[in-house]
Design a protein around this motif. Sequence first.
Motif, PDB file in Angstrom:
ATOM      1  N   MET A   1     -37.924-133.895  49.831  1.00 44.40           N
ATOM      2  CA  MET A   1     -36.904-132.826  49.814  1.00 44.40           C
ATOM      3  C   MET A   1     -37.579-131.517  49.445  1.00 44.40           C
ATOM      4  N   LYS A   2     -37.430-130.512  50.275  1.00 41.64           N
ATOM      5  CA  LYS A   2     -38.116-129.258  49.967  1.00 41.64           C
ATOM      6  C   LYS A   2     -37.360-128.499  48.897  1.00 41.64           C
ATOM      7  N   ARG A   3     -38.120-127.784  48.076  1.00 43.33           N
ATOM      8  CA  ARG A   3     -37.482-127.003  47.019  1.00 43.33           C
ATOM      9  C   ARG A   3     -36.842-125.783  47.633  1.00 43.33           C
ATOM     10  N   GLN A   4     -35.637-125.494  47.204  1.00 44.36           N
ATOM     11  CA  GLN A   4     -34.942-124.342  47.756  1.00 44.36           C
ATOM     12  C   GLN A   4     -35.408-123.068  47.076  1.00 44.36           C
ATOM     13  N   LYS A   5     -35.374-121.994  47.855  1.00 45.04           N
ATOM     14  CA  LYS A   5     -35.913-120.723  47.386  1.00 45.04           C
ATOM     15  C   LYS A   5     -34.783-119.728  47.113  1.00 45.04           C
ATOM     16  N   ILE A   6     -34.825-119.143  45.938  1.00 45.18           N
ATOM     17  CA  ILE A   6     -33.800-118.180  45.559  1.00 45.18           C
ATOM     18  C   ILE A   6     -34.428-116.803  45.369  1.00 45.18           C
ATOM     19  N   LEU A   7     -33.824-115.805  45.988  1.00 47.28           N
ATOM     20  CA  LEU A   7     -34.256-114.425  45.781  1.00 47.28           C
ATOM     21  C   LEU A   7     -33.365-113.794  44.717  1.00 47.28           C
ATOM     22  N   VAL A   8     -33.985-113.249  43.677  1.00 50.05           N
ATOM     23  CA  VAL A   8     -33.223-112.592  42.611  1.00 50.05           C
ATOM     24  C   VAL A   8     -33.515-111.096  42.660  1.00 50.05           C
ATOM     25  N   ILE A   9     -32.469-110.291  42.833  1.00 51.30           N
ATOM     26  CA  ILE A   9     -32.626-108.832  42.862  1.00 51.30           C
ATOM     27  C   ILE A   9     -31.951-108.280  41.612  1.00 51.30           C
ATOM     28  N   GLU A  10     -32.753-107.846  40.677  1.00 51.65           N
ATOM     29  CA  GLU A  10     -32.240-107.412  39.362  1.00 51.65           C
ATOM     30  C   GLU A  10     -33.243-106.441  38.755  1.00 51.65           C
ATOM     31  N   ASP A  11     -32.767-105.294  38.268  1.00 51.79           N
ATOM     32  CA  ASP A  11     -33.693-104.286  37.759  1.00 51.79           C
ATOM     33  C   ASP A  11     -33.986-104.410  36.269  1.00 51.79           C
ATOM     34  N   GLU A  12     -33.125-105.119  35.529  1.00 57.14           N
ATOM     35  CA  GLU A  12     -33.377-105.234  34.101  1.00 57.14           C
ATOM     36  C   GLU A  12     -34.347-106.383  33.829  1.00 57.14           C
ATOM     37  N   PRO A  13     -35.546-106.052  33.306  1.00 55.26           N
ATOM     38  CA  PRO A  13     -36.606-107.057  33.165  1.00 55.26           C
ATOM     39  C   PRO A  13     -36.190-108.273  32.337  1.00 55.26           C
ATOM     40  N   ASP A  14     -35.460-108.046  31.239  1.00 56.88           N
ATOM     41  CA  ASP A  14     -35.089-109.172  30.378  1.00 56.88           C
ATOM     42  C   ASP A  14     -34.177-110.155  31.108  1.00 56.88           C
ATOM     43  N   ILE A  15     -33.186-109.583  31.790  1.00 61.89           N
ATOM     44  CA  ILE A  15     -32.237-110.443  32.505  1.00 61.89           C
ATOM     45  C   ILE A  15     -32.935-111.148  33.660  1.00 61.89           C
ATOM     46  N   LEU A  16     -33.788-110.401  34.358  1.00 59.28           N
ATOM     47  CA  LEU A  16     -34.530-110.983  35.473  1.00 59.28           C
ATOM     48  C   LEU A  16     -35.350-112.184  34.998  1.00 59.28           C
ATOM     49  N   GLU A  17     -35.987-112.006  33.847  1.00 58.00           N
ATOM     50  CA  GLU A  17     -36.837-113.068  33.312  1.00 58.00           C
ATOM     51  C   GLU A  17     -36.025-114.319  32.978  1.00 58.00           C
ATOM     52  N   VAL A  18     -34.863-114.106  32.366  1.00 56.17           N
ATOM     53  CA  VAL A  18     -34.008-115.243  31.999  1.00 56.17           C
ATOM     54  C   VAL A  18     -33.537-115.988  33.256  1.00 56.17           C
ATOM     55  N   ILE A  19     -33.110-115.226  34.259  1.00 60.61           N
ATOM     56  CA  ILE A  19     -32.624-115.845  35.497  1.00 60.61           C
ATOM     57  C   ILE A  19     -33.758-116.622  36.172  1.00 60.61           C
ATOM     58  N   GLU A  20     -34.903-115.955  36.271  1.00 59.05           N
ATOM     59  CA  GLU A  20     -36.044-116.575  36.933  1.00 59.05           C
ATOM     60  C   GLU A  20     -36.441-117.871  36.222  1.00 59.05           C
ATOM     61  N   TYR A  21     -36.526-117.813  34.899  1.00 65.90           N
ATOM     62  CA  TYR A  21     -36.938-118.965  34.112  1.00 65.90           C
ATOM     63  C   TYR A  21     -35.993-120.147  34.335  1.00 65.90           C
ATOM     64  N   ASN A  22     -34.701-119.847  34.286  1.00 66.59           N
ATOM     65  CA  ASN A  22     -33.724-120.942  34.380  1.00 66.59           C
ATOM     66  C   ASN A  22     -33.634-121.554  35.769  1.00 66.59           C
TER      67      ASN A  22
END
Length: 232
Positions: A1-22
């Motif tokens: 099963m291939k891993r699905q890819k998510i694009l996250v567009i967010e300018d606030e670094p802290d929030i971006l990091e949390v989203i990316e990590y999770n």
Amino acid sequence: MKRQKILVIEDEPDILEVIEYNLARDGFRVVTARDGDAGLRLARAELPDAVVLDLMLPGIDGLEICRRLRADDVTRTLPIVMVTAKGEEADIVVGLGIGADDYLTKPFSPRELVARVRAVLRRAQPQAARTGDDRLEFAGLVIDRARHEVLVRGDPVTFTPTELRLLHFLGAHPGRVLTRDQLLSRAIGEHAVVLDRNIDVHVRSIRKKLGAERERLETVRGVGYRFRDDQD
Ligand code: CA
């Protein structure tokens, strides 16, 4: 099963990091953009499975990104989860009206975000893909990459390896317009079986072999090709 890819567009670094990590922890591949221009570019280039889109961005804002993603044949069916700040209810309504699939209001829990992303992916998943990555089944057409088998209205038809890869890639993205470049790099590029890099030649040959199902491969003038699912 291939891993699905998510694009996250967010300018606030802290929030971006949390989203990316999770998302990454939950098994997704994640690509990120800090502004609208980069986000739009990546949406076309990376063919993500879904987008997490912040509304308040420098430059092109989230609503305009949403509009452009929906207006572009390549990204038209891409699932979008909007992320908004409190007090942006009017924007949420507009966003859903122009085609966002769901939204979250900040602050949100990372678990909630992952759950929403999974939900839009489930809804977006084509019927055919549910039977497994390698075997795609449509009414009148079965494309089985693993067994190197194509059945057109029940009859086996012989496809070259390149044709089969192309047809399978198109069939795995029903309703989405794929450019010639995308077809070259994603469906053919990684394999050494390319004899002819002219996509149009392959598509002509595939159409011929599809016979009564030939209408499934639609030419989108000046852009590329689209595989038509039954609901189209
Ligand atoms: Ca923001």
